[in-house]
Structure formats: structure tokens, C-alpha cells
Write a protein that holds these residues in place. Structure first.
Motif, PDB file in Angstrom:
ATOM      1  N   ALA A 130       0.859  -1.229   0.117  1.00 30.46           N
ATOM      2  CA  ALA A 130      -0.001   0.087  -0.072  1.00 30.46           C
ATOM      3  C   ALA A 130       0.871   0.982   0.025  1.00 30.46           C
ATOM      4  O   ALA A 130       2.152   1.354   0.525  1.00 30.46           O
ATOM      5  CB  ALA A 130      -0.827   0.047   1.152  1.00 30.46           C
ATOM      6  N   PHE A 182      -1.221   2.625  -3.525  1.00 28.35           N
ATOM      7  CA  PHE A 182      -0.510   1.510  -3.672  1.00 28.35           C
ATOM      8  C   PHE A 182       0.917   1.874  -4.007  1.00 28.35           C
ATOM      9  O   PHE A 182       1.252   3.103  -4.337  1.00 28.35           O
ATOM     10  CB  PHE A 182      -0.851   0.678  -4.923  1.00 28.35           C
ATOM     11  CG  PHE A 182      -1.450   1.674  -6.267  1.00 28.35           C
ATOM     12  CD1 PHE A 182      -0.633   2.494  -6.892  1.00 28.35           C
ATOM     13  CD2 PHE A 182      -2.958   1.788  -6.446  1.00 28.35           C
ATOM     14  CE1 PHE A 182      -0.975   3.162  -7.796  1.00 28.35           C
ATOM     15  CE2 PHE A 182      -3.312   2.729  -7.248  1.00 28.35           C
ATOM     16  CZ  PHE A 182      -2.487   3.304  -7.969  1.00 28.35           C
ATOM     17  N   GLY A 259      -1.669  -3.427   2.211  1.00 29.60           N
ATOM     18  CA  GLY A 259      -0.851  -3.763   1.498  1.00 29.60           C
ATOM     19  C   GLY A 259      -0.887  -5.414   0.869  1.00 29.60           C
ATOM     20  O   GLY A 259      -0.339  -5.814  -0.130  1.00 29.60           O
ATOM     21  N   ASN A 278      -5.083  -4.658  -3.670  1.00 33.86           N
ATOM     22  CA  ASN A 278      -4.346  -4.919  -2.174  1.00 33.86           C
ATOM     23  C   ASN A 278      -5.095  -4.036  -1.169  1.00 33.86           C
ATOM     24  O   ASN A 278      -5.635  -2.974  -1.736  1.00 33.86           O
ATOM     25  CB  ASN A 278      -2.949  -4.304  -2.538  1.00 33.86           C
ATOM     26  CG  ASN A 278      -2.833  -2.897  -2.799  1.00 33.86           C
ATOM     27  OD1 ASN A 278      -2.643  -2.567  -4.307  1.00 33.86           O
ATOM     28  ND2 ASN A 278      -2.877  -1.968  -1.827  1.00 33.86           N
ATOM     29  N   SER A 297      -9.766  -1.657  -1.396  1.00 34.95           N
ATOM     30  CA  SER A 297      -8.526  -2.174  -2.285  1.00 34.95           C
ATOM     31  C   SER A 297      -8.787  -1.073  -3.393  1.00 34.95           C
ATOM     32  O   SER A 297     -10.091  -0.866  -4.025  1.00 34.95           O
ATOM     33  CB  SER A 297      -8.396  -3.434  -2.819  1.00 34.95           C
ATOM     34  OG  SER A 297      -7.595  -3.432  -3.934  1.00 34.95           O
ATOM     35  N   TYR A 300      -7.150  -1.187 -10.139  1.00 31.45           N
ATOM     36  CA  TYR A 300      -5.875  -1.463 -10.947  1.00 31.45           C
ATOM     37  C   TYR A 300      -6.285  -0.599 -12.201  1.00 31.45           C
ATOM     38  O   TYR A 300      -6.689  -2.028 -12.980  1.00 31.45           O
ATOM     39  CB  TYR A 300      -5.001  -2.678 -11.020  1.00 31.45           C
ATOM     40  CG  TYR A 300      -4.369  -3.146  -9.627  1.00 31.45           C
ATOM     41  CD1 TYR A 300      -4.427  -2.346  -8.305  1.00 31.45           C
ATOM     42  CD2 TYR A 300      -3.928  -4.456  -9.586  1.00 31.45           C
ATOM     43  CE1 TYR A 300      -3.955  -2.544  -7.246  1.00 31.45           C
ATOM     44  CE2 TYR A 300      -3.451  -4.605  -8.536  1.00 31.45           C
ATOM     45  CZ  TYR A 300      -3.299  -3.863  -7.212  1.00 31.45           C
ATOM     46  OH  TYR A 300      -2.690  -4.216  -6.029  1.00 31.45           O
ATOM     47  N   PHE A 304      -1.993   3.170 -11.992  1.00 29.12           N
ATOM     48  CA  PHE A 304      -1.468   1.754 -11.304  1.00 29.12           C
ATOM     49  C   PHE A 304      -0.410   1.104 -12.081  1.00 29.12           C
ATOM     50  O   PHE A 304       0.832   1.062 -11.924  1.00 29.12           O
ATOM     51  CB  PHE A 304      -2.395   0.703 -10.731  1.00 29.12           C
ATOM     52  CG  PHE A 304      -1.770  -0.538 -10.255  1.00 29.12           C
ATOM     53  CD1 PHE A 304      -1.293  -0.458  -9.089  1.00 29.12           C
ATOM     54  CD2 PHE A 304      -1.452  -1.551 -11.122  1.00 29.12           C
ATOM     55  CE1 PHE A 304      -0.833  -1.690  -8.317  1.00 29.12           C
ATOM     56  CE2 PHE A 304      -0.848  -2.626 -10.555  1.00 29.12           C
ATOM     57  CZ  PHE A 304      -0.387  -2.596  -9.070  1.00 29.12           C
TER      58      PHE A 304
END
Length: 596
Positions: A130, A182, A259, A278, A297, A300, A304
Motif C-alpha cells: 500500500a 499502492f 498492502g 491490495n 482496495s 488497478y 497503477f
């Protein structure tokens, strides 16, 4: 607070507490930064004694003592159905981060602990965690085992020499920039010279497919975890309203799991898998009001993978000073909301050739969900606000009764009134044409479903199951009346036990087929229903099966071929799914709404 289903779908019920202590990055800092210099493996071993390792805490999900239930906790029934994280020896590619940094206000050493995973990289030396877990003099311990000191860990430990995080992210925030929670860390080789990926393997990173995913969360809680072991939890994700994030419900996800990876697929024997998220995001990934069961989370997407490429090439670039959320994927809401979906009706209500869905809610609200032609939906529109009139609708169905450009809606009210609403996608639900008045024989109609039961290429026929078990087929129904009635079953006890009806072109014949869910949970298919009879009966599901949880169902043409063989089902826990290309057996299932 509004109580209608539409209002409920638009409210994010998040109870939040103060964010935990964390290292902050200003909006102007560089994307990548080196870990604190002048330390070695020997320094790490000397500092990270077993006692210190056991006392480390998550910076954004601080350990809190168990207390009385908070207002955000689920109902007893929902909690009983919720998964609980289970202890596991762990995965060799997943481990913990131990770090320490000088606190400028006290000049003392401050520790925190997070989870991380090794991910594929050209240098075989990257971990994912994270954004709020980066910074400081840090070591990564794959498959951390509390029984051993740092220098005796089964797969060694690796100092983190460089961090890569989006410079716009702010630690512990409850704002949209939490979408960027992230980070990647570059690992130094072990004392023997080995790279982490060569020792434990690496995980593949892919785009988050959407809001609804089956995942396995893995992490290391630093509190409420006497065994000090990794936990894993299979969970169902759903949207976090207003954020480019997903959320999952699982008890036991305490501080320390920040994370930790969310796997869409994992091979426990190899110790690696495919990661689509994550622990991180809103409020540092969870722990709102000491709630251990709701975890977030980031999704993505482009940002990302831009950061991932920069980390792999060690070529940091600033991402600017502001963050604008990408268009959020459409979400139909959650299982709690959909447990109030009382009636469903399929049709091409917008006239674009794509299947749409009408829902009547328990409070009388009526909404239209616009189909995308690929088995999903792009949005919703209210056709009627919560009201007493539509609360009294007993059964309804879509069909081509009036000859317009879009499907029509036929509704039977508890009073015996029957009304036809033509082209509801453009005309709405105002007025309508009365086909039967209050007090008519139609007060005994238990269920209706429209189909092409042998009178041409249009959906102008109506199958009716009466309260005494009689079944009739009306052919040529239109705005002038019910057409011609054909008796298919005399009053009987068997058909009194039919709880749900749906019609579709499941077997490919000229006539449509009828699905029946019986009171004992069986599902039967009557093939080639028409004026001459219900057709051949085939059992699709036996008594006592999962179909006993089927509360509402309808069939329509929701995919590119437009054929009305896609079955939409709402179960008792609010989970709503589609069985595409249903034939003599149920088709491929996809989830539209996660269970509550």
C-alpha cells in the motif's frame, strides 16, 4: 434520510474514525525516493529483535482493543453469513514489511508493520504494498514466521532500497486520492546475493476486471492474532460508491494486512498467483470505527500500471499535482438493496435492440436498468417514486402488446385490475390502458409471463397461473383485450405449488419454453409451450437445491445475439446473477449484484 431503494443505492454507509499515524508525502515530492541510507543487513538484524517484530503496528490501520459493537456492524444474519479470515502458513511470495524511521519530534525510533507481495519485474526485485506503507528503513520478510528471528527466517529478508509511490496520494485520506494507495519497493539482494523473485517466485499483476470479483485476500494481522500468522479469506468484492475502489467483507482483517494482495487466482503449491488489488484506499484500507470486517482496495487501472512500469524501469516521473478520477464502472448496487427487489420484467424497453430490466421494489419504486447488449447494464432510471400503487402490483411482464418501438409492461394488481403500459422506456408509467377493472377475475391470477407461444414472431402471448392451479394461455394479447384463451391445465394441486414463472426461447424452437420454480426448490422446463399444451417437461434442478433461494426471476435477451435465453435471478440474500444462454440446462452464470 431517504429510505427508497434508489436512495439506498446512492449512499455509502461508511462510519469512519481518525486516520492512524503515517509518514506523509507532499504533493510536490518525487514519485520515487530512496530508503534511508547508511544501514545494512546487520543493522536490520540488530534492530529487529523478535520482541520488536512482534510489537510492530500498521500505520493506517492501527491496532485497537476490541470493544462494543459499533453502529457500522452488520446484522446478526449478515454477520453469520460473512466469511472469517483463517490462519494459514502463508504464501512464499507474500510477507511482511518491518520498517523504522526517526520521528523528528521525539528523535525516537518508530515502527510499523504492513503486508506485501513479490511481483514480476525485470530485475526480480520488486514488491507491491500500500502507498501508506512506504518509507523509512524497511525490510521485507517473505512468508514471515514469528518463531524465528530476522536472520533465521525460512526465505530470508531483503532490505528495501527504493520506494515508488504516486506523489498525489495522501496517507490515510478518505478522499478520491485514496484511489492511489499502492506502492512498489525495490529490494536489495539477500546477504547471499540472491534476488527475492528467484527465491520465492513472483505474482502477476492484471487490471481489476470490474467491481464484482471473487478474490482471496492474504495478509498478516498485527493485532487480534495470537498465532502471529498469515491469514487468508475468500471473499466477494463489490463497488465502494464514489471511489475507484472495491470493497470486501471478511471478519478478522485487522491492522497489519495493509498492502496485502487480493488474488483472483492463486496456486498454493507454487506460492504465487494473479493479483487484482491490495488492501489500501479509503481510510488506509479499512478499520473504520474499529470494524475488522470491511476492507478496501484500489482498482488497478492506468495510473497503477503507469507506476508499475516506472518502478520496473527505475524511471520515476511526477504525476502532476492533482488527481481526477477515471470514469467509474457502473454498479447496480449491493445485496442489501436488491433483497428489496420484488418483481422483475425483461424487455427491450428503450427500443435499441438491447435487453433491459424493470424492477419493482418493496416500497413501490419502479426503476429501469438499461442493458449494454453484453450481459450487463450501463445505468438506471426511475420510472416511479416509492408509492402505494406499485406496492400493490401482484405480477408483471414485458411484451410487444401495443406494436410500438419498445417493449410494453403488463401489470396485474392485487385488486384484479390489469393495466398495459405501452413503450414504457419512452412514455413512462403514466396512465396506461385498462384491460380489466378492480374486482375482476384477474384478482385470482397468481403469476403471469409473456412469450411467443405459437402465434407469430412477436411476444404477444400471455401464460397465466391461477391461484387454484389452473394454467391458461392467452394468444394475441393487445391493447384491445386479452385475445383468445386456451386452457393448458385444469385446476390442480401441483400447479398451486408453482412459485415463479419465466418464459424464454431456451431450446431454439419456434415456440417459447416455460421455466417453473416449485415451492420445494425444483426447477422444471416445459419445452415448446403453446395453445395445445405446456410441452414436454424436463427437470433442471432437484428439490432442496440452491434454487430454493431463488426469490425472483425473469428471462430476456441481454447479450449480442438478442435471443431471449438469458435468465436473471435474484436470490434471498440479494445476490443477483445472470445465466447466459440457458438451454435445457442453466447457462453460464455471472454475478450482477453481490450478496449482502
Amino acid at each position: 434520510m431517504p429510505t427508497s431503494p434508489t436512495s439506498r443505492r446512492r449512499i455509502s454507509r461508511l462510519v469512519v474514525s481518525a486516520a492512524g499515524t503515517a509518514l506523509l508525502l507532499s504533493s510536490g515530492t518525487s514519485l520515487a525516493h530512496a530508503a534511508e541510507p547508511h544501514w545494512s543487513d546487520a543493522d536490520a538484524v540488530r534492530f529487529w529483535t523478535p520482541e520488536r517484530m512482534a510489537s510492530a503496528t500498521d500505520p493506517a490501520r492501527p491496532a485497537q482493543p476490541a470493544g462494543p459493537p459499533s453502529p457500522a456492524r452488520p446484522t446478526a444474519a449478515a454477520a453469520a453469513a460473512m466469511p472469517t479470515a483463517q490462519h494459514t502458513p502463508g504464501l512464499r511470495s507474500v510477507g511482511t514489511i518491518f520498517s523504522f524511521t526517526t520521528d523528528p519530534t521525539t528523535d525516537r525510533m518508530r515502527a510499523h508493520k504492513c503486508s506485501a507481495s513479490v511481483v514480476e519485474s525485470p530485475g526480480h526485485d520488486l514488491i507491491l504494498t500500500a502507498g501508506h506503507c512506504d518509507g523509512g528503513k524497511a525490510v521485507f520478510v517473505p512468508m514471515y514466521t514469528s518463531a524465528y528471528p530476522l536472520d533465521k527466517q525460512p526465505f530470508g529478508f531483503y532490505r528495501i532500497s527504493r520506494w515508488y509511490a504516486d506523489n498525489r496520494y495522501v496517507h490515510g485520506t478518505k478522499k478520491p486520492v485514496s484511489d492511489l494507495d499502492f506502492a512498489f519497493g525495490r529490494l536489495e539482494p539477500s546477504e547471499s546475493g540472491a534476488q527475492a523473485q528467484d527465491v520465492v517466485g513472483a505474482n502477476k499483476l492484471v487490471r481489476t476486471p470490474g467491481y464484482l470479483n471473487k478474490v482471496t485476500m492474504v495478509g498478516y494481522p498485527s493485532s487480534h492474532n495470537p498465532k502471529d500468522q498469515a491469514v487468508r479469506c475468500p471473499a466477494q468484492t463489490e463497488a465502494l460508491p464514489g471511489f475507484y475502489q472495491i470493497q470486501a467483507k471478511c471478519r478478522g482483517m485487522w491492522g497489519g494486512v495493509s498492502g496485502g494482495p487480493w488474488f483472483s487466482a492463486v496456486d498454493w503449491s507454487k506460492g504465487t498467483g494473479t493479483i487484482i488489488g491490495n488492501v489500501g484506499g479509503y481510510n488506509g484500507g479499512g478499520n473504520d470505527a474499529d470494524v475488522d470486517w470491511l476492507t478496501y482496495s484500489p482498482m488497478y487501472g492506468d495510473w497503477f500500471f503507469r507506476l508499475y512500469e516506472e518502478a520496473k524501469s527505475d524511471h520515476p516521473t511526477s504525476h502532476g499535482t492533482s488527481y481526477q478520477q477515471p470514469p467509474l464502472p457502473y454498479s447496480m448496487g449491493d445485496g442489501e438493496t436488491w433483497s428489496h427487489a420484488r418483481l422483475l420484467a425483461s424487455g427491450e424497453y428503450t427500443g435499441d435492440g438491447k435487453g433491459d430490466l424493470i424492477v419493482v421494489w418493496t416500497d413501490g419504486e419502479v426503476t429501469l436498468y438499461t442493458g449494454d447488449g453484453n450481459g450487463g447494464f450501463t445505468g438506471e432510471r426511475r420510472l416511479a417514486a416509492p408509492n402505494g400503487t406499485w406496492k400493490n402490483v401482484k405480477s408483471l411482464t414485458g411484451g410487444d402488446f401495443s406494436g410500438g418501438t419498445g417493449s410494453d409492461l403488463l401489470a396485474v394488481f392485487g385488486s384484479g385490475e390489469v393495466r398495459l403500459f405501452p413503450d414504457v422506456g419512452t412514455k413512462g408509467l403514466a396512465g396506461g390502458t385498462g384491460l380489466a377493472g378492480s374486482g375482476s377475475v384477474w384478482k385470482n391470477a397468481a403469476q403471469i409471463t409473456a412469450g411467443g407461444f405459437g402465434t407469430g414472431g412477436y411476444v404477444t402471448d400471455l401464460l397465466v397461473r391461477w391461484s387454484d392451479g389452473e394454467v391458461t394461455d392467452y394468444t394475441g394479447v393487445g391493447d384491445k383485450g386479452f385475445g383468445t384463451e386456451h386452457r393448458l391445465q385444469k385446476p390442480n394441486a401441483t400447479w398451486k405449488g408453482a412459485t415463479l414463472l419465466a418464459a424464454g426461447q431456451f431450446t431454439g424452437g419456434d415456440r417459447w419454453d416455460t421455466l417453473v420454480r416449485w415451492s420445494d426448490g425444483r426447477v422444471s422446463q416445459f419445452q415448446d409451450t403453446g395453445p395445445g399444451g405446456l410441452g414436454d417437461q424436463h427437470t433442471m434442478s432437484s428439490a432442496g437445491s440452491v434454487w430454493s433461494q431463488d426469490s425472483v426471476m425473469t428471462a430476456g435477451g441481454y447479450d449480442p445475439d438478442g435471443r431471449p435465453d438469458d435468465l436473471v435471478v435474484r436470490r434471498s440474500d440479494g445476490e443477483t446473477g445472470m445465466y447466459a444462454h440457458t438451454g435445457a440446462t442453466f447457462g453460464t452464470e455471472s454475478m450482477l449484484v453481490a450478496p449482502q
